[in-house]
Design an enzyme around this catalytic site. Structure first.
Site, PDB file in Angstrom:
ATOM      1  N   ASN A   7       8.212   1.031 -15.979  1.00 29.36           N
ATOM      2  CA  ASN A   7       7.398   0.114 -15.177  1.00 29.36           C
ATOM      3  C   ASN A   7       6.004   0.725 -15.034  1.00 29.36           C
ATOM      4  OD1 ASN A   7       6.290  -1.609 -13.297  1.00 29.36           O
ATOM      5  ND2 ASN A   7       7.455  -0.792 -11.572  1.00 29.36           N
ATOM      6  N   LYS A   9       3.318  -0.553 -13.699  1.00 25.80           N
ATOM      7  CA  LYS A   9       2.546  -0.934 -12.501  1.00 25.80           C
ATOM      8  C   LYS A   9       1.097  -1.235 -12.903  1.00 25.80           C
ATOM      9  CE  LYS A   9       5.538   2.224 -10.044  1.00 25.80           C
ATOM     10  NZ  LYS A   9       5.802   3.011  -8.875  1.00 25.80           N
ATOM     11  N   HIS A  96      10.708  -5.811  -6.802  1.00 24.51           N
ATOM     12  CA  HIS A  96      10.246  -4.427  -6.643  1.00 24.51           C
ATOM     13  C   HIS A  96       9.760  -4.232  -5.200  1.00 24.51           C
ATOM     14  CE1 HIS A  96       8.022  -0.718  -7.007  1.00 24.51           C
ATOM     15  NE2 HIS A  96       8.716  -0.486  -8.104  1.00 24.51           N
ATOM     16  N   GLU A 165      16.777   1.087  -6.437  1.00 23.11           N
ATOM     17  CA  GLU A 165      15.610   1.939  -6.249  1.00 23.11           C
ATOM     18  C   GLU A 165      15.398   2.241  -4.758  1.00 23.11           C
ATOM     19  OE1 GLU A 165      12.689   1.838  -9.664  1.00 23.11           O
ATOM     20  OE2 GLU A 165      12.102   0.199  -8.354  1.00 23.11           O
TER      21      GLU A 165
HETATM   22  C1  PEP Z   1       9.175   2.354  -9.574  1.00 19.04           C
HETATM   23  O1  PEP Z   1       8.173   2.136  -8.899  1.00 19.04           O
HETATM   24  O2  PEP Z   1       9.852   1.427 -10.005  1.00 19.04           O
HETATM   25  C2  PEP Z   1       9.562   3.753  -9.840  1.00 19.04           C
HETATM   26  C3  PEP Z   1      10.795   4.001 -10.172  1.00 19.04           C
HETATM   27  O3  PEP Z   1       8.569   4.699  -9.709  1.00 19.04           O
HETATM   28  P1  PEP Z   1       8.689   6.293  -9.906  1.00 19.04           P
HETATM   29  O4  PEP Z   1       9.544   6.548 -11.123  1.00 19.04           O
HETATM   30  O5  PEP Z   1       7.285   6.748 -10.105  1.00 19.04           O
HETATM   31  O6  PEP Z   1       9.331   6.831  -8.684  1.00 19.04           O
END
Ligand code: PEP
Length: 247
Positions: A7, A9, A96, A165
Site C-alpha cells: 500500500n 499511500k 483502511h 491491521e
Molecule cells: C498500512 O498503512 O496499511 C500499513 C500496513 O503500514 P505500515 O506497514 O507502514 O505499518
C-alpha cells in the site's frame, strides 16, 4: 496462496514504476513465485499507467479506496469503482484506518464493498482495533462489528480478502506477539466462516511488516499474507520481505 500487498499511500510519480519493475523481475525468477501473488495499490494518479504496464505481467494493481457509488455522480473529486475498473485495476483497498479516521463509517464501507464487487473489483477489506480498544480488551468486539456490519453472506467471498491491521501497529514498528496474533486471526476466520457459511476468505496481517520481522509471522500458517505500507516503497525491502518469508 499467500499475498504480498503493497500500500503506497500518498507516494509515487510515474518514474516510481522502476520500483515495481524490480519487484516484477525478482518475482519472475523466484522459485517460490507460484506460491504467492503480488498486488500494489498506488495512488489514483498512477493507476492507469501501472495497470496498463503490468497487464500481462505478474504484478496486480489496485486502488487504495473508491467512492460509495456505482458509476457516475455529482460528487466532486470522487472516483467510483466503475471508473477504477475501467482503468484496468483489479483490486481495491477499503476500510483502511486512514479512511475510517476521515469519516468512512460501516454503512459507507458496506456500499463501497457492494459497488466494488458489482464492478468486478476484488476487495481488500481492512479491519483493526486502536490502542485504547486493545488496552480495554475490546479487540474482539471491535473486529466482530467491523466484519458483521460491512460484509454479508450474499457477497462473493472469493473476491474478498480481509486485512487485519491493528491501528497501534501501523507505521509504529510495533507488531503483535505471535500468540495474540494467532488468537486474533483464528477469531477473525471464525466470524468470517459464520458470515459466509463456508470457508473463510483469506486473512492477511498488516502493520509494520518489514524484512527483519517477517520471519516471526511464518509460524502462523493461517495468515494468508501481508499488507505492507512503508516497506513497500522500497523494492529492496519488499523483495527481502518475500525472500525472508520463504527462507
Ligand atoms: C498500512 O498503512 O496499511 C500499513 C500496513 O503500514 P505500515 O506497514 O507502514 O505499518
Amino acid at each position: 496462496m499467500k499475498y504480498f500487498i503493497g500500500n503506497w499511500k500518498m507516494f509515487g510519480v510515474p518514474t516510481s514504476i522502476n520500483i515495481l519493475n524490480k519487484i516484477n523481475s525478482f518475482r519472475s525468477k523466484d522459485k517460490n513465485r507460484n506460491n504467492y501473488r503480488v498486488i500494489i495499490t498506488p495512488p489514483y494518479t498512477l493507476l492507469e499507467s501501472f495497470a496498463k504496464y503490468f497487464r500481462n505481467k505478474k504484478i496486480m494493481i489496485g486502488s487504495q479506496n473508491c467512492y460509495q457509488k456505482d458509476k457516475f455522480s455529482s460528487n466532486t473529486a470522487a472516483v467510483s469503482p466503475y471508473m477504477i475498473k475501467n482503468l484496468g485495476a483489479k483490486y481495491t483497498l477499503l476500510g483502511h484506518s486512514d479512511n475510517r479516521a476521515e469519516g468512512d463509517t460501516d454503512l459507507i464501507l458496506k456500499n463501497k464493498v457492494k459497488f466494488a464487487l458489482k464492478n468486478n473489483l476484488k476487495v481488500i477489506y481492512c479491519i483493526g482495533e486502536n490502542k485504547s480498544q486493545k488496552k480495554n480488551n475490546k479487540t474482539f468486539s471491535i473486529l466482530k462489528m467491523q466484519l458483521n456490519k460491512v460484509l454479508e453472506k450474499g457477497f462473493n467471498k472469493n473476491n474478498i480478502i480481509v486485512a487485519y491491521e491493528p491501528i497501534w501497529s501501523i507505521g509504529t514498528g510495533k507488531i503483535p506477539n505471535p500468540k495474540d496474533l494467532l488468537m486474533t486471526t483464528t477469531y477473525i476466520k471464525k466470524i468470517l466462516t459464520k458470515i459466509f457459511r463456508k470457508n473463510s476468505p483469506a486473512v492477511l496481517y498488516g502493520g509494520s511488516v518489514d524484512e527483519n520481522n517477517v520471519g516471526v509471522f511464518r509460524q502462523i500458517k493461517q495468515i494468508d499474507g501481508f499488507l505492507i505500507g512503508g516497506a513497500s516503497k522500497s523494492s529492496k525491502k519488499f523483495i527481502d520481505i518475500i525472500k525472508n518469508y520463504y527462507r
